[in-house]
Design a protein around this motif. Structure first.
Motif, PDB file in Angstrom:
ATOM      1  N   VAL A  30       0.874  -1.170   0.000  1.00 15.29           N
ATOM      2  CA  VAL A  30       0.000   0.000   0.000  1.00 15.29           C
ATOM      3  C   VAL A  30       0.913   1.222   0.000  1.00 15.29           C
ATOM      4  N   LEU A  31       0.740   2.065  -1.039  1.00 15.45           N
ATOM      5  CA  LEU A  31       1.701   3.147  -1.292  1.00 15.45           C
ATOM      6  C   LEU A  31       1.083   4.495  -0.975  1.00 15.45           C
ATOM      7  N   SER A  32       1.780   5.300  -0.183  1.00 17.53           N
ATOM      8  CA  SER A  32       1.299   6.649   0.139  1.00 17.53           C
ATOM      9  C   SER A  32       2.327   7.698  -0.256  1.00 17.53           C
ATOM     10  N   ALA A  33       1.863   8.766  -0.873  1.00 14.53           N
ATOM     11  CA  ALA A  33       2.639   9.994  -1.125  1.00 14.53           C
ATOM     12  C   ALA A  33       1.624  10.990  -1.668  1.00 14.53           C
ATOM     13  N   ARG A  34       2.019  12.254  -1.755  1.00 16.97           N
ATOM     14  CA  ARG A  34       1.042  13.250  -2.222  1.00 16.97           C
ATOM     15  C   ARG A  34       0.863  13.201  -3.735  1.00 16.97           C
ATOM     16  N   GLY A  35       1.956  13.076  -4.477  1.00 16.74           N
ATOM     17  CA  GLY A  35       1.881  13.155  -5.936  1.00 16.74           C
ATOM     18  C   GLY A  35       1.311  11.879  -6.538  1.00 16.74           C
ATOM     19  N   GLN A  36       0.095  12.004  -7.135  1.00 18.63           N
ATOM     20  CA  GLN A  36      -0.604  10.815  -7.632  1.00 18.63           C
ATOM     21  C   GLN A  36       0.118  10.143  -8.797  1.00 18.63           C
ATOM     22  N   GLU A  37       0.620  10.957  -9.738  1.00 23.74           N
ATOM     23  CA  GLU A  37       1.230  10.359 -10.936  1.00 23.74           C
ATOM     24  C   GLU A  37       2.448   9.511 -10.591  1.00 23.74           C
ATOM     25  N   ALA A  38       3.310  10.070  -9.753  1.00 24.49           N
ATOM     26  CA  ALA A  38       4.524   9.325  -9.364  1.00 24.49           C
ATOM     27  C   ALA A  38       4.141   8.059  -8.602  1.00 24.49           C
ATOM     28  N   LEU A  39       3.084   8.173  -7.814  1.00 25.33           N
ATOM     29  CA  LEU A  39       2.640   7.007  -7.036  1.00 25.33           C
ATOM     30  C   LEU A  39       2.111   5.905  -7.967  1.00 25.33           C
ATOM     31  N   GLU A  40       1.363   6.321  -8.982  1.00 28.23           N
ATOM     32  CA  GLU A  40       0.831   5.351  -9.960  1.00 28.23           C
ATOM     33  C   GLU A  40       1.980   4.669 -10.698  1.00 28.23           C
ATOM     34  N   ARG A  41       3.038   5.446 -10.991  1.00 31.90           N
ATOM     35  CA  ARG A  41       4.195   4.850 -11.692  1.00 31.90           C
ATOM     36  C   ARG A  41       4.837   3.771 -10.821  1.00 31.90           C
ATOM     37  N   VAL A  42       4.984   4.064  -9.536  1.00 35.53           N
ATOM     38  CA  VAL A  42       5.588   3.070  -8.629  1.00 35.53           C
ATOM     39  C   VAL A  42       4.646   1.871  -8.485  1.00 35.53           C
ATOM     40  N   ALA A  43       3.343   2.126  -8.465  1.00 40.38           N
ATOM     41  CA  ALA A  43       2.378   1.013  -8.374  1.00 40.38           C
ATOM     42  C   ALA A  43       2.554   0.071  -9.568  1.00 40.38           C
ATOM     43  N   ALA A  44       2.735   0.646 -10.761  1.00 40.84           N
ATOM     44  CA  ALA A  44       2.933  -0.183 -11.958  1.00 40.84           C
ATOM     45  C   ALA A  44       4.235  -0.986 -11.834  1.00 40.84           C
ATOM     46  N   GLU A  45       5.276  -0.340 -11.288  1.00 33.74           N
ATOM     47  CA  GLU A  45       6.559  -1.051 -11.111  1.00 33.74           C
ATOM     48  C   GLU A  45       6.403  -2.202 -10.109  1.00 33.74           C
ATOM     49  N   VAL A  46       5.616  -1.952  -9.068  1.00 31.02           N
ATOM     50  CA  VAL A  46       5.394  -2.989  -8.045  1.00 31.02           C
ATOM     51  C   VAL A  46       4.706  -4.200  -8.680  1.00 31.02           C
ATOM     52  N   ARG A  47       3.679  -3.930  -9.486  1.00 27.04           N
ATOM     53  CA  ARG A  47       2.944  -5.042 -10.132  1.00 27.04           C
ATOM     54  C   ARG A  47       3.863  -5.802 -11.086  1.00 27.04           C
ATOM     55  N   ALA A  48       4.690  -5.045 -11.833  1.00 24.08           N
ATOM     56  CA  ALA A  48       5.612  -5.690 -12.777  1.00 24.08           C
ATOM     57  C   ALA A  48       6.641  -6.548 -12.043  1.00 24.08           C
TER      58      ALA A  48
END
Ligand SMILES: NC(=O)c1ccc[n+]([C@@H]2O[C@H](COP(=O)([O-])OP(=O)(O)OC[C@H]3O[C@@H](n4cnc5c(N)ncnc54)[C@H](OP(=O)(O)O)[C@@H]3O)[C@@H](O)[C@H]2O)c1
Length: 261
Positions: A30-48
């Protein structure tokens, strides 16, 4: 059942590397930070990388986001094994020039948010006999010129973590305090810095990679460690301030002179 980790400050630096390190083990992150775009990028990396990701964008200094972060983690995965309080910001200024509002802002992020998140997450952490990771710093033990505003926040975090560790022992919840030295992240770019000057730094403080620090943190959680000093530089500085406080004070004055004080 998947291993569930909540990481604050997960969009950059140490937090991102931690998310990927746990993802490689198949964890739900579960990822938290203010910037949504950067967070979505890390979420994609996590799934990959083989993990499950739940990005929850928001500001950890705001109570609504803290509550939503814990509720959404529990709602999605039904358990919580590790809470990593990693979101943090630097503030470098001569002590006589500290601005009270900026200091309060840093304390809300570096001190209040980790404690409040620990309070909000304690039930699932107790059920899982989990771990709270507090990302402190060598600046939580030792100071240098201009580092007072940031160091004082990490000293406070150290004291609260030490107390919390003792108070949670009977519940089976561990508290791991992590003390990195310099790490190659955008931390200094994100810091509040007066006159573009972070002060004189002692020799030998080569930056570690965030991946190396993250790997050590994941292993320390596995091992049930209570304190992790991430490099030889940190271990030496930590030992010096404890066993030789007089020389450490002398060295501190020398660094201040070299910084123009
Ligand atoms: N890098 C170092 O040399 C070093 C050394 C010792 C200790 N540390 C500690 O390590 C931790 C991580 O630092 P880092 O080097 O990885 O820094 P970083 O690259 O600047 O990352 C900071 C993270 O925190 C997030 N963040 C900042 N303010 C936030 C807020 N109000 N609410 C939610 N998230 C917030 C940022 O994302 P958004 O801006 O999008 O919110 C980002 O994801 C910090 O606690 C720092 O004190 C770092």
């Amino acid at each position: 059942m998947a291993f569930v980790v909540v990481i604050t400050g997960a969009s950059s630096g140490i937090g991102r590397s931690l998310a990927l390190a746990w993802a490689k083990r198949g964890a739900s992150v579960v990822l938290s930070a203010r910037g949504q775009e950067a967070l979505e990028r890390v979420a994609a990396e996590v799934r990959a990388a083989g993990g499950d990701a739940l990005p929850v964008a928001g500001d950890v200094t705001v109570e609504e986001h803290r509550a939503a972060l814990c509720e959404r983690a529990l709602g999605a995965y039904g358990r919580l094994d590790v809470l990593v309080n990693n979101a943090g910001r630097g503030y470098y200024a001569p002590t006589l020039e500290i601005e009270p509002e900026k200091l309060e802002e840093i304390y809300r992020l570096n001190v209040v948010a980790p404690v409040r998140l620990a309070q909000l997450a304690i039930e699932p952490l107790t059920a899982a006999k989990g771990t709270i990771v507090m990302v402190s710093s060598i600046a939580g033990l030792a100071v240098a010129p201009r580092i007072g505003p940031y160091a004082s926040s990490k000293f406070a975090l150290e004291a609260l973590s030490m107390t919390l560790r003792a108070e949670l022992a009977s519940r089976g919840v561990r508290v791991l305090v992590v003390r990195p030295g310099p790490v190659a992240t955008p931390f200094h770019e994100h810091a509040v810095v007066i006159d573009n000057d972070v002060g004189y730094r002692p020799p030998g403080h080569k930056a570690q990679s965030p991946d190396e620090v993250a790997g050590r943190i994941v292993r320390a959680v596995d091992a049930g460690s209570e304190v992790l000093e991430t490099s030889l530089f940190v271990k030496a500085a930590s030992l010096a301030v404890r066993v030789a406080p007089g020389p450490a004070r002398w060295f501190s004055k020398r660094m201040a002179r070299r910084s123009g004080f």
